[in-house]
Write an enzyme that holds these catalytic residues in place. Structure first.
Site, short mmCIF file in Angstrom:
data_model
loop_
_atom_site.label_atom_id
_atom_site.label_comp_id
_atom_site.label_asym_id
_atom_site.label_seq_id
_atom_site.Cartn_x
_atom_site.Cartn_y
_atom_site.Cartn_z
NE ARG A 81 27.20 29.94 22.07
CZ ARG A 81 26.48 29.42 23.07
NH1 ARG A 81 26.81 29.66 24.34
NH2 ARG A 81 25.42 28.68 22.83
CE LYS A 183 26.34 24.92 21.52
NZ LYS A 183 26.62 24.70 22.94
CD GLU A 219 32.74 24.35 28.77
OE1 GLU A 219 31.59 24.77 28.91
OE2 GLU A 219 33.40 24.50 27.73
C1 LIG Z 1 26.41 24.91 24.31
C2 LIG Z 1 27.38 24.74 25.43
C3 LIG Z 1 27.26 25.42 26.65
C4 LIG Z 1 26.02 26.13 27.11
O1 LIG Z 1 25.70 27.23 26.48
P1 LIG Z 1 24.34 28.00 26.77
O2 LIG Z 1 24.54 29.19 25.93
O3 LIG Z 1 24.26 28.31 28.21
O4 LIG Z 1 23.24 27.11 26.31
C5 LIG Z 1 28.31 25.33 27.56
N1 LIG Z 1 29.39 24.56 27.32
C6 LIG Z 1 29.51 23.85 26.18
C7 LIG Z 1 30.72 23.02 26.00
C8 LIG Z 1 28.50 23.93 25.22
O5 LIG Z 1 28.60 23.23 24.10
#
Ligand SMILES: *Cc1c(COP(=O)(O)O)cnc(C)c1O
Length: 255
Positions: A81, A183, A219
């Protein structure tokens, strides 16, 4: 000092540990990387990461198992990722083996900070990649830094494994075809105000709607959304503006 930590009282604050890992990219190659005791970075004031948001991070955890082993949860998924984010932001990719080796080095060197089994705590791992080096125009940075630091943490939401209240927001954290799948810091700077307003109104966090129509759930601020329907179906949004969650993918696979 790890000895002074009250494991059951841990929140989600940064507690300094023994060391972190840093590696630099220059002229097309990553150096070997090393563990350093300094918790500060010295970078150019004109670095792209400080002005144009050319930076990314990951979040994962190390857990102490009942039998004493140290466990990571699918770290290769975070490594991949991070590289998808790197591509979107025109940063060099980090070889998967290098990423996992760095994470393991930092966790091992800070082993005493992993909360004991049964306390509900874990060692939060924060890998990051940022553009460094002197730069002025809006271009990709000439140099990059990959760092990994850790901190012992308790549950992310104060109530632990208890239900929380969420509220939808008028704001978007990312545009439909923007950087929602990356991210990267910009999305999180954009989420501070909506989060703050949700908390002030008595909620744990807000839920973002799809930025194009604001009619569907996208989300939460730091977690994907999923639900089990009355007839036992696992439902989760398909959207170009959400961050693909390792937790969600894993649950989908289990389902
Ligand atoms: C980091 C994050 C997640 C969760 O990711 P995981 O891989 O399940 O820890 C989901 N949404 C956002 C906006 C994030 O920053």
């Amino acid at each position: 000092m790890a000895k002074e930590i009250n494991w059951k009282e841990l929140g989600f604050n940064y507690l300094k540990t023994n060391c972190m890992y840093v590696s630099y990219w220059k002229d097309g190659v990553w150096d070997d990387g090393e563990l350093v005791e300094d918790h500060k970075l010295s970078i150019d004031a004109s670095a792209t990461s400080l002005h144009y948001g050319q930076q990314s991070f990951e979040g994962m955890k190390a857990y102490r198992a009942k039998d004493g082993r140290i466990l990571l949860f699918r770290p290769e998924m975070n490594a991949r990722r991070m590289n998808r984010t790197a591509k979107r932001l025109m940063m060099p990719e980090i070889p998967e083996e290098k990423y996992i080796d760095a994470v393991k080095q930092v966790v091992k060197a800070n082993e005493e900070f992993i909360p004991p089994y049964g306390t509900g705590g874990s060692l939060y791992i924060r890998p990051m990649e940022i553009g460094v080096g002197a730069n002025l125009g809006v271009t990709a940075a000439p140099e990059y830094l990959f760092a990994v630091f850790v901190s012992p943490v308790g549950a992310y939401f104060k109530g632990g494994m208890t239900p929380i209240d969420l509220v939808t927001t008028e704001y978007d954290r990312a545009a439909t075809y923007g950087t929602g799948q990356a991210k990267c810091g910009g999305n999180y700077a954009a989420s501070l105000l909506p989060h703050n307003e949700a908390v002030k109104a008595g909620f744990a966090d807000c839920i973002y709607l799809d930025p194009l129509t604001h009619t569907k759930i996208d989300e939460a601020g730091a977690a994907n959304f999923f639900a089990i329907t009355k007839d036992n179906k696992f439902v989760t949004p398909k959207s170009p503006s959400i961050l693909e969650s390792v937790t969600k993918i894993s649950l989908l696979q289990v389902c």
